[in-house]
Design a protein around this motif. Structure first.
Motif, PDB file in Angstrom:
ATOM      1  N   ALA A 217       2.378  35.802  43.453  1.00 17.19           N
ATOM      2  CA  ALA A 217       1.713  34.598  42.975  1.00 17.19           C
ATOM      3  C   ALA A 217       0.212  34.657  43.217  1.00 17.19           C
ATOM      4  CB  ALA A 217       2.321  33.374  43.654  1.00 17.19           C
ATOM      5  N   GLU A 218      -0.188  35.157  44.366  1.00 12.34           N
ATOM      6  CA  GLU A 218      -1.611  35.258  44.683  1.00 12.34           C
ATOM      7  C   GLU A 218      -2.306  36.241  43.750  1.00 12.34           C
ATOM      8  OE1 GLU A 218      -5.123  34.296  46.375  1.00 12.34           O
ATOM      9  OE2 GLU A 218      -3.190  33.336  46.697  1.00 12.34           O
ATOM     10  N   ALA A 219      -1.628  37.352  43.464  1.00 11.31           N
ATOM     11  CA  ALA A 219      -2.200  38.328  42.536  1.00 11.31           C
ATOM     12  C   ALA A 219      -2.280  37.753  41.121  1.00 11.31           C
ATOM     13  CB  ALA A 219      -1.367  39.610  42.542  1.00 11.31           C
ATOM     14  N   GLY A 220      -1.266  36.952  40.753  1.00  2.58           N
ATOM     15  CA  GLY A 220      -1.248  36.365  39.419  1.00  2.58           C
ATOM     16  C   GLY A 220      -2.280  35.270  39.242  1.00  2.58           C
ATOM     17  N   LYS A 221      -2.744  34.674  40.337  1.00  3.17           N
ATOM     18  CA  LYS A 221      -3.722  33.581  40.237  1.00  3.17           C
ATOM     19  C   LYS A 221      -5.012  34.059  39.582  1.00  3.17           C
ATOM     20  CE  LYS A 221      -6.133  30.126  43.036  1.00  3.17           C
ATOM     21  NZ  LYS A 221      -6.295  29.556  44.392  1.00  3.17           N
ATOM     22  N   ALA A 222      -5.474  35.228  39.984  1.00  2.00           N
ATOM     23  CA  ALA A 222      -6.715  35.763  39.426  1.00  2.00           C
ATOM     24  C   ALA A 222      -6.542  36.102  37.944  1.00  2.00           C
ATOM     25  CB  ALA A 222      -7.137  37.005  40.194  1.00  2.00           C
ATOM     26  N   ARG A 223      -5.378  36.684  37.600  1.00  2.00           N
ATOM     27  CA  ARG A 223      -5.130  37.006  36.193  1.00  2.00           C
ATOM     28  C   ARG A 223      -5.033  35.721  35.363  1.00  2.00           C
ATOM     29  NH1 ARG A 223      -3.523  42.415  35.777  1.00  2.00           N
ATOM     30  NH2 ARG A 223      -2.769  43.378  37.706  1.00  2.00           N
ATOM     31  N   PHE A 224      -4.400  34.699  35.897  1.00  2.00           N
ATOM     32  CA  PHE A 224      -4.274  33.418  35.217  1.00  2.00           C
ATOM     33  C   PHE A 224      -5.657  32.820  34.954  1.00  2.00           C
ATOM     34  CE2 PHE A 224      -3.892  28.843  35.026  1.00  2.00           C
ATOM     35  CZ  PHE A 224      -2.746  28.610  34.277  1.00  2.00           C
ATOM     36  N   ALA A 225      -6.510  32.854  35.967  1.00  2.00           N
ATOM     37  CA  ALA A 225      -7.847  32.277  35.830  1.00  2.00           C
ATOM     38  C   ALA A 225      -8.671  33.014  34.780  1.00  2.00           C
ATOM     39  CB  ALA A 225      -8.563  32.300  37.174  1.00  2.00           C
ATOM     40  N   GLY A 226      -8.432  34.309  34.625  1.00  2.00           N
ATOM     41  CA  GLY A 226      -9.219  35.092  33.682  1.00  2.00           C
ATOM     42  C   GLY A 226      -8.772  34.948  32.236  1.00  2.00           C
ATOM     43  N   VAL A 227      -7.499  34.583  31.988  1.00  2.00           N
ATOM     44  CA  VAL A 227      -6.969  34.540  30.624  1.00  2.00           C
ATOM     45  C   VAL A 227      -6.334  33.185  30.290  1.00  2.00           C
ATOM     46  CG1 VAL A 227      -5.345  35.582  28.991  1.00  2.00           C
ATOM     47  CG2 VAL A 227      -6.553  37.031  30.637  1.00  2.00           C
ATOM     48  N   CYS A 228      -5.395  32.782  31.086  1.00  2.00           N
ATOM     49  CA  CYS A 228      -4.565  31.608  30.756  1.00  2.00           C
ATOM     50  C   CYS A 228      -5.292  30.284  30.941  1.00  2.00           C
ATOM     51  CB  CYS A 228      -3.301  31.606  31.614  1.00  2.00           C
ATOM     52  SG  CYS A 228      -2.411  33.176  31.595  1.00  2.00           S
ATOM     53  N   ALA A 229      -6.262  30.273  31.852  1.00  2.00           N
ATOM     54  CA  ALA A 229      -6.970  29.027  32.145  1.00  2.00           C
ATOM     55  C   ALA A 229      -7.756  28.519  30.937  1.00  2.00           C
ATOM     56  CB  ALA A 229      -7.915  29.224  33.332  1.00  2.00           C
ATOM     57  N   ALA A 230      -8.040  29.373  29.968  1.00  2.00           N
ATOM     58  CA  ALA A 230      -8.779  28.943  28.783  1.00  2.00           C
ATOM     59  C   ALA A 230      -8.049  27.829  28.043  1.00  2.00           C
ATOM     60  CB  ALA A 230      -8.994  30.135  27.850  1.00  2.00           C
ATOM     61  N   CYS A 231      -6.731  27.830  28.091  1.00  2.00           N
ATOM     62  CA  CYS A 231      -5.944  26.777  27.437  1.00  2.00           C
ATOM     63  C   CYS A 231      -5.321  25.816  28.445  1.00  2.00           C
ATOM     64  CB  CYS A 231      -4.830  27.393  26.581  1.00  2.00           C
ATOM     65  SG  CYS A 231      -5.424  28.341  25.159  1.00  2.00           S
ATOM     66  N   HIS A 232      -4.760  26.373  29.503  1.00  2.00           N
ATOM     67  CA  HIS A 232      -4.015  25.550  30.458  1.00  2.00           C
ATOM     68  C   HIS A 232      -4.898  24.951  31.549  1.00  2.00           C
ATOM     69  CE1 HIS A 232      -0.031  26.595  28.885  1.00  2.00           C
ATOM     70  NE2 HIS A 232      -0.496  27.821  28.722  1.00  2.00           N
ATOM     71  N   GLY A 233      -6.172  25.323  31.575  1.00  2.00           N
ATOM     72  CA  GLY A 233      -7.071  24.808  32.605  1.00  2.00           C
ATOM     73  C   GLY A 233      -6.967  25.611  33.894  1.00  2.00           C
ATOM     74  N   VAL A 234      -8.020  25.571  34.667  1.00  2.00           N
ATOM     75  CA  VAL A 234      -8.044  26.316  35.935  1.00  2.00           C
ATOM     76  C   VAL A 234      -6.948  25.818  36.866  1.00  2.00           C
ATOM     77  CG1 VAL A 234      -9.443  26.879  37.961  1.00  2.00           C
ATOM     78  CG2 VAL A 234     -10.511  26.774  35.699  1.00  2.00           C
ATOM     79  N   ASP A 235      -6.673  24.526  36.844  1.00  2.00           N
ATOM     80  CA  ASP A 235      -5.652  23.957  37.717  1.00  2.00           C
ATOM     81  C   ASP A 235      -4.264  23.986  37.090  1.00  2.00           C
ATOM     82  OD1 ASP A 235      -6.079  22.147  35.726  1.00  2.00           O
ATOM     83  OD2 ASP A 235      -6.609  20.464  37.030  1.00  2.00           O
ATOM     84  N   GLY A 236      -4.142  24.490  35.850  1.00  2.00           N
ATOM     85  CA  GLY A 236      -2.839  24.602  35.196  1.00  2.00           C
ATOM     86  C   GLY A 236      -2.279  23.299  34.657  1.00  2.00           C
ATOM     87  N   LYS A 237      -3.104  22.267  34.561  1.00  2.00           N
ATOM     88  CA  LYS A 237      -2.604  20.961  34.131  1.00  2.00           C
ATOM     89  C   LYS A 237      -2.595  20.793  32.607  1.00  2.00           C
ATOM     90  CE  LYS A 237      -3.684  18.442  38.369  1.00  2.00           C
ATOM     91  NZ  LYS A 237      -2.263  18.181  38.687  1.00  2.00           N
ATOM     92  N   MET A 241      -5.474  18.592  23.773  1.00  2.00           N
ATOM     93  CA  MET A 241      -6.204  18.910  22.546  1.00  2.00           C
ATOM     94  C   MET A 241      -5.683  20.191  21.905  1.00  2.00           C
ATOM     95  SD  MET A 241      -8.395  16.500  22.039  1.00  2.00           S
ATOM     96  CE  MET A 241      -9.510  17.256  20.869  1.00  2.00           C
ATOM     97  N   LEU A 242      -5.156  21.086  22.735  1.00  2.00           N
ATOM     98  CA  LEU A 242      -4.653  22.362  22.249  1.00  2.00           C
ATOM     99  C   LEU A 242      -3.132  22.428  22.243  1.00  2.00           C
ATOM    100  CD1 LEU A 242      -7.106  24.711  24.210  1.00  2.00           C
ATOM    101  CD2 LEU A 242      -7.310  23.953  21.830  1.00  2.00           C
ATOM    102  N   GLY A 243      -2.490  21.399  22.754  1.00  2.00           N
ATOM    103  CA  GLY A 243      -1.033  21.433  22.887  1.00  2.00           C
ATOM    104  C   GLY A 243      -0.571  22.316  24.018  1.00  2.00           C
ATOM    105  N   ALA A 244      -1.497  22.649  24.948  1.00  2.00           N
ATOM    106  CA  ALA A 244      -1.153  23.506  26.077  1.00  2.00           C
ATOM    107  C   ALA A 244      -0.461  22.670  27.148  1.00  2.00           C
ATOM    108  CB  ALA A 244      -2.412  24.151  26.650  1.00  2.00           C
ATOM    109  N   PRO A 245       0.769  23.002  27.532  1.00  2.00           N
ATOM    110  CA  PRO A 245       1.523  22.157  28.461  1.00  2.00           C
ATOM    111  C   PRO A 245       0.975  22.199  29.891  1.00  2.00           C
ATOM    112  CG  PRO A 245       2.746  24.156  27.953  1.00  2.00           C
ATOM    113  CD  PRO A 245       1.566  24.145  27.039  1.00  2.00           C
TER     114      PRO A 245
END
Length: 307
Positions: A217-237, A241-245
């Motif tokens: 999970a800790e390793a995935g946090k950095a990858r999430f912040a670099g790619v996934c956060a663009a839609c899901h937000g840095v906090d994952g919430k 506007m984009l339909g990102a859950p």
């Protein structure tokens, strides 16, 4: 109908009508000169005096058959049924359907018209409108969201307060009118292949409190912040506007197990909500929206409607 099939139907109809007429004519001939039924026997006699006769049909019965034949000829002249011949009346099932539909639409428009242009939360204050919306939902929406609107895998539950594209009256109405297209792209290559997918999956599970390997999970946090956060937000919430859950709650559209989440990251998701304005029109969409709104705000709407 092409010419070959048309001729086939015409010949078949003519043979049937002529055959019936010939049969009646032959039957009518089996009478005496006085017009009365001849008393022919089959030659079968029982108990010495019980004789089986072979008499023609009564005249009135035969005349009914002749009337039926004449009626069938008139019917084929008035309505289509004789191959490609359209009939002298110009009747078609399509025209009858259109006329009946127009009549039904006029009656429905009279019932629905008073709700035209109203916001769905205002429409929801009218029990009759909510009942209309429930029936429309059953006809057009239950196939995906279920008859109880609780959804299924890949189809959102409409009875909770979790909304991918926002839960305000205007946002729900926009979703119904214009539809929505999910756009979760395949991200395996962008986050580091299978290893990256595993790590991000573990991190996503940890966001909602699901037990996951801390190191992954800790390793995935950095990858999430670099790619996934663009839609899901840095906090994952998420981002309506984009339909990102929102990934931090316990609501999962496809499932929260490791295999399902990793599949979504690896292959992406392409859920689609069709636009319903072209299907049922603006006013009916508002009635459906009022019903959907009432599923989570029914008590509030009823309280506001009460004097």
């Amino acid at each position: 109908m092409n010419t070959g099939w048309s001729l086939y139907v015409i010949i078949l109809v003519v043979i049937n009508i002529v055959g019936c007429a010939w049969l009646l004519w032959v039957t009518s001939r089996r009478r005496g000169n006085d017009g009365k039924n001849t008393a022919e026997t089959t030659g079968h006699v029982w108990d010495g005096d019980l004789t089986e006769y072979n008499k023609p049909l009564p005249r009135w019965w035969i005349n009914l058959f002749w009337i039926t034949i004449v009626f069938s000829i008139g019917y084929l002249a008035w309505y289509p049924g004789f191959g490609n011949f359209a009939g002298t009346s110009g009747w078609t099932s399509a025209k009858e359907h259109d006329a009946e539909k127009a009549e039904a639409d006029a009656r429905l428009e009279e019932a629905y018209g008073r709700f035209a242009g109203m916001a769905i939360d205002e429409v929801a204050k009218h029990p009759e409108a909510v009942a209309f919306g429930a029936r429309l939902f059953a006809n057009h929406c239950a196939q995906c969201h279920g008859s109880d609107a609780r959804g299924a895998k890949g189809f959102p539950n409409l009875t909770d307060n979790d909304w991918l594209w926002g839960g305000s009256p205007d946002q729900i109405l926009t979703t119904l009118l214009q539809g929505r297209q999910a756009a979760m792209p395949p991200l395996a290559a962008a986050i580091g292949g299978d290893v990256g997918v595993t790590e991000v999956t573990a991190y996503v599970q940890s966001l909602s409190g699901i037990k996951a390997d801390p190191a992954l999970a800790e390793a995935g946090k950095a990858r999430f912040a670099g790619v996934c956060a663009a839609c899901h937000g840095v906090d994952g919430k998420g981002n309506p506007m984009l339909g990102a859950p929102n990934l931090t709650d316990d609501v999962w559209l496809y499932g929260s197990d490791f295999a399902t989440i990793s599949e979504g990251i690896n292959k992406g998701r392409q859920g689609m909500m069709p636009a319903h304005e072209p299907i049922i029109g603006d006013t009916r969409v508002r009635l459906v929206g009022a019903y959907v709104w009432s599923l989570t705000h029914g008590k509030d709407a009823a309280a506001q409607a009460t004097p």
